[in-house]
Scaffold this motif. Structure first.
Motif, PDB file in Angstrom:
ATOM      1  N   GLU A  26      49.932 131.668  71.094  1.00 38.15           N
ATOM      2  CA  GLU A  26      50.306 130.368  70.538  1.00 38.15           C
ATOM      3  C   GLU A  26      49.796 130.282  69.102  1.00 38.15           C
ATOM      4  O   GLU A  26      48.688 129.797  68.858  1.00 38.15           O
ATOM      5  CB  GLU A  26      49.716 129.242  71.383  1.00 38.15           C
ATOM      6  CG  GLU A  26      50.171 129.254  72.845  1.00 38.15           C
ATOM      7  CD  GLU A  26      49.577 128.102  73.636  1.00 38.15           C
ATOM      8  OE1 GLU A  26      49.503 126.971  73.105  1.00 38.15           O
ATOM      9  OE2 GLU A  26      49.171 128.337  74.789  1.00 38.15           O
ATOM     10  N   PRO A  27      50.586 130.751  68.137  1.00 35.92           N
ATOM     11  CA  PRO A  27      50.138 130.855  66.739  1.00 35.92           C
ATOM     12  C   PRO A  27      49.606 129.550  66.143  1.00 35.92           C
ATOM     13  O   PRO A  27      48.628 129.567  65.398  1.00 35.92           O
ATOM     14  CB  PRO A  27      51.398 131.330  65.998  1.00 35.92           C
ATOM     15  CG  PRO A  27      52.210 132.013  67.042  1.00 35.92           C
ATOM     16  CD  PRO A  27      51.956 131.267  68.316  1.00 35.92           C
ATOM     17  N   VAL A  28      50.258 128.434  66.476  1.00 31.08           N
ATOM     18  CA  VAL A  28      49.810 127.158  65.901  1.00 31.08           C
ATOM     19  C   VAL A  28      48.409 126.809  66.387  1.00 31.08           C
ATOM     20  O   VAL A  28      47.522 126.446  65.598  1.00 31.08           O
ATOM     21  CB  VAL A  28      50.799 126.024  66.252  1.00 31.08           C
ATOM     22  CG1 VAL A  28      50.231 124.679  65.806  1.00 31.08           C
ATOM     23  CG2 VAL A  28      52.157 126.282  65.603  1.00 31.08           C
ATOM     24  N   TRP A  29      48.188 126.937  67.685  1.00 30.17           N
ATOM     25  CA  TRP A  29      46.875 126.621  68.240  1.00 30.17           C
ATOM     26  C   TRP A  29      45.834 127.676  67.873  1.00 30.17           C
ATOM     27  O   TRP A  29      44.653 127.352  67.697  1.00 30.17           O
ATOM     28  CB  TRP A  29      46.961 126.456  69.753  1.00 30.17           C
ATOM     29  CG  TRP A  29      47.483 125.113  70.132  1.00 30.17           C
ATOM     30  CD1 TRP A  29      48.754 124.789  70.511  1.00 30.17           C
ATOM     31  CD2 TRP A  29      46.742 123.887  70.128  1.00 30.17           C
ATOM     32  NE1 TRP A  29      48.859 123.437  70.742  1.00 30.17           N
ATOM     33  CE2 TRP A  29      47.644 122.854  70.515  1.00 30.17           C
ATOM     34  CE3 TRP A  29      45.427 123.553  69.844  1.00 30.17           C
ATOM     35  CZ2 TRP A  29      47.250 121.518  70.629  1.00 30.17           C
ATOM     36  CZ3 TRP A  29      45.023 122.225  69.944  1.00 30.17           C
ATOM     37  CH2 TRP A  29      45.930 121.228  70.331  1.00 30.17           C
ATOM     38  N   GLN A  30      46.272 128.906  67.712  1.00 35.60           N
ATOM     39  CA  GLN A  30      45.319 129.937  67.289  1.00 35.60           C
ATOM     40  C   GLN A  30      44.827 129.659  65.875  1.00 35.60           C
ATOM     41  O   GLN A  30      43.645 129.832  65.562  1.00 35.60           O
ATOM     42  CB  GLN A  30      45.957 131.326  67.359  1.00 35.60           C
ATOM     43  CG  GLN A  30      44.940 132.439  67.135  1.00 35.60           C
ATOM     44  CD  GLN A  30      45.517 133.813  67.388  1.00 35.60           C
ATOM     45  OE1 GLN A  30      46.549 134.162  66.821  1.00 35.60           O
ATOM     46  NE2 GLN A  30      44.866 134.600  68.231  1.00 35.60           N
ATOM     47  N   ALA A  31      45.720 129.197  65.016  1.00 35.24           N
ATOM     48  CA  ALA A  31      45.318 128.845  63.647  1.00 35.24           C
ATOM     49  C   ALA A  31      44.337 127.678  63.659  1.00 35.24           C
ATOM     50  O   ALA A  31      43.356 127.658  62.896  1.00 35.24           O
ATOM     51  CB  ALA A  31      46.548 128.494  62.819  1.00 35.24           C
ATOM     52  N   LYS A  32      44.574 126.703  64.545  1.00 37.05           N
ATOM     53  CA  LYS A  32      43.646 125.578  64.662  1.00 37.05           C
ATOM     54  C   LYS A  32      42.288 126.047  65.178  1.00 37.05           C
ATOM     55  O   LYS A  32      41.241 125.562  64.732  1.00 37.05           O
ATOM     56  CB  LYS A  32      44.225 124.513  65.595  1.00 37.05           C
ATOM     57  CG  LYS A  32      45.415 123.776  65.027  1.00 37.05           C
ATOM     58  CD  LYS A  32      45.878 122.681  65.973  1.00 37.05           C
ATOM     59  CE  LYS A  32      47.038 121.892  65.366  1.00 37.05           C
ATOM     60  NZ  LYS A  32      47.463 120.772  66.238  1.00 37.05           N
ATOM     61  N   ALA A  33      42.315 126.988  66.114  1.00 39.66           N
ATOM     62  CA  ALA A  33      41.063 127.544  66.650  1.00 39.66           C
ATOM     63  C   ALA A  33      40.287 128.278  65.558  1.00 39.66           C
ATOM     64  O   ALA A  33      39.063 128.132  65.438  1.00 39.66           O
ATOM     65  CB  ALA A  33      41.356 128.475  67.817  1.00 39.66           C
ATOM     66  N   GLU A  34      40.973 129.053  64.765  1.00 32.69           N
ATOM     67  CA  GLU A  34      40.315 129.796  63.684  1.00 32.69           C
ATOM     68  C   GLU A  34      39.703 128.847  62.663  1.00 32.69           C
ATOM     69  O   GLU A  34      38.619 129.096  62.133  1.00 32.69           O
ATOM     70  CB  GLU A  34      41.314 130.734  63.006  1.00 32.69           C
ATOM     71  CG  GLU A  34      41.810 131.877  63.882  1.00 32.69           C
ATOM     72  CD  GLU A  34      40.761 132.941  64.162  1.00 32.69           C
ATOM     73  OE1 GLU A  34      39.653 132.859  63.581  1.00 32.69           O
ATOM     74  OE2 GLU A  34      41.044 133.856  64.954  1.00 32.69           O
ATOM     75  N   ALA A  35      40.413 127.754  62.376  1.00 28.64           N
ATOM     76  CA  ALA A  35      39.872 126.765  61.433  1.00 28.64           C
ATOM     77  C   ALA A  35      38.602 126.136  61.983  1.00 28.64           C
ATOM     78  O   ALA A  35      37.631 125.902  61.247  1.00 28.64           O
ATOM     79  CB  ALA A  35      40.924 125.686  61.154  1.00 28.64           C
ATOM     80  N   LEU A  36      38.580 125.862  63.299  1.00 27.91           N
ATOM     81  CA  LEU A  36      37.391 125.296  63.932  1.00 27.91           C
ATOM     82  C   LEU A  36      36.226 126.281  63.907  1.00 27.91           C
ATOM     83  O   LEU A  36      35.080 125.906  63.633  1.00 27.91           O
ATOM     84  CB  LEU A  36      37.713 124.900  65.368  1.00 27.91           C
ATOM     85  CG  LEU A  36      36.569 124.303  66.189  1.00 27.91           C
ATOM     86  CD1 LEU A  36      36.078 122.999  65.573  1.00 27.91           C
ATOM     87  CD2 LEU A  36      37.010 124.075  67.634  1.00 27.91           C
ATOM     88  N   ILE A  37      36.530 127.539  64.162  1.00 25.93           N
ATOM     89  CA  ILE A  37      35.498 128.579  64.158  1.00 25.93           C
ATOM     90  C   ILE A  37      34.799 128.639  62.804  1.00 25.93           C
ATOM     91  O   ILE A  37      33.572 128.773  62.721  1.00 25.93           O
ATOM     92  CB  ILE A  37      36.122 129.948  64.497  1.00 25.93           C
ATOM     93  CG1 ILE A  37      36.508 129.997  65.971  1.00 25.93           C
ATOM     94  CG2 ILE A  37      35.165 131.094  64.150  1.00 25.93           C
ATOM     95  CD1 ILE A  37      37.407 131.165  66.328  1.00 25.93           C
ATOM     96  N   GLY A  38      35.562 128.500  61.748  1.00 25.05           N
ATOM     97  CA  GLY A  38      35.004 128.611  60.404  1.00 25.05           C
ATOM     98  C   GLY A  38      34.019 127.528  60.033  1.00 25.05           C
ATOM     99  O   GLY A  38      33.287 127.671  59.040  1.00 25.05           O
TER     100      GLY A  38
END
Length: 249
Positions: free
Chosen positions: A94-106
């Motif tokens: 799920e690219p959209v949610w993966q991008a949101k997850a990566e932003a949170l990780i940062g």
């Protein structure tokens, strides 16, 4: 600096005083701390038990809760490690949610990581004359790479005698659902860990994960061992209060 507190399930339900210590210390260094009430479990228990679909739904809610935070700080290496290392796997399709997850990780940090690496604070001017040992939790060290930060903070606590814990890299046996599924093995592991704690002669055990500390504390209590168990944030806050009280007097 705006910081959102990720309290974690254990701290929220059983050890709220740990979260209070984190907030007071962050306020001390100019952080504006908020508490997103929409936050839930990070999803680790479900994920570790093989319920990936359920963990994914919990993770979505968690991401929504902290999506607009500048920084997210937690008194747990385990829960922070879940976000950092397993959220990308949960959303790999799920690219959209993966991008949101990566932003949170940062922008998500374990408490000692944030103090040392983001705020640049290593010496809080704390004073606490106790003999202590430190248990480095598995997820904080292995998943997040939190090795030096807790020690740097503790070495600057005046009067604190820090004794190295034998076989400190060994798991305490908690492991969340592991302690339920493999109770006999878990008990053997925590008995060994409690023995190592007692062998140091320390009267305080310090850690950065309440899951580990709860497990070891339970064993120490069962054996009637007079060792006080404290989260790193509690040690630092108590030390700061003691130091300031002495200054006023």
């Amino acid at each position: 600096m705006r910081v959102s507190l990720f309290i974690t399930c254990l701290a929220d339900q059983l050890y709220p005083e740990v979260g209070e210590s984190v907030v007071r210390l962050l306020h001390r260094y100019g952080c504006e701390v908020d508490f997103p009430e929409a936050q839930t479990c990070c999803g680790q228990p479900a994920y570790n038990s093989g319920y990936q679909d359920e963990a994914r739904e919990v993770a979505r809610q968690f991401i929504r809760a902290f999506e607009h935070s500048d920084y997210v700080v937690s008194p747990s290496g385990s829960c922070t490690g879940m976000v950092h290392h397993y959220y990308p796997q949960l959303f790999e399709k799920e690219p959209v949610w993966q991008a949101k997850a990566e932003a949170l990780i940062g922008k998500t940090y374990e408490f000692s990581q944030f103090l040392v690496n983001v705020l640049g604070v290593k010496d809080l001017g704390a004073e606490l004359p106790v003999k202590a040992t430190y248990h480095p939790s598995c997820h904080a060290t292995r998943l997040l790479g939190v090795h030096e930060e807790p020690g740097e903070l503790l070495r600057n606590v005046k009067g604190l005698e820090l004794i190295d814990l034998p076989k400190k890299e060994d798991c305490c046996g908690f492991g969340g659902t592991f302690s339920v599924k493999m109770a006999d093995i878990s008990e053997a592991m925590v008995c060994e860990k409690a023995g190592h704690v007692c062998s140091t002669g320390a009267n305080v055990l310090i850690g950065s994960d309440m899951g580990c500390l709860m497990n070891i504390d339970g064993r120490l209590n069962k054996e009637n061992k007079p060792v006080r168990v404290m989260h790193l944030a509690q040690v630092l806050e108590e030390g700061v209060k003691r130091s300031e009280s002495k200054s006023r007097n």
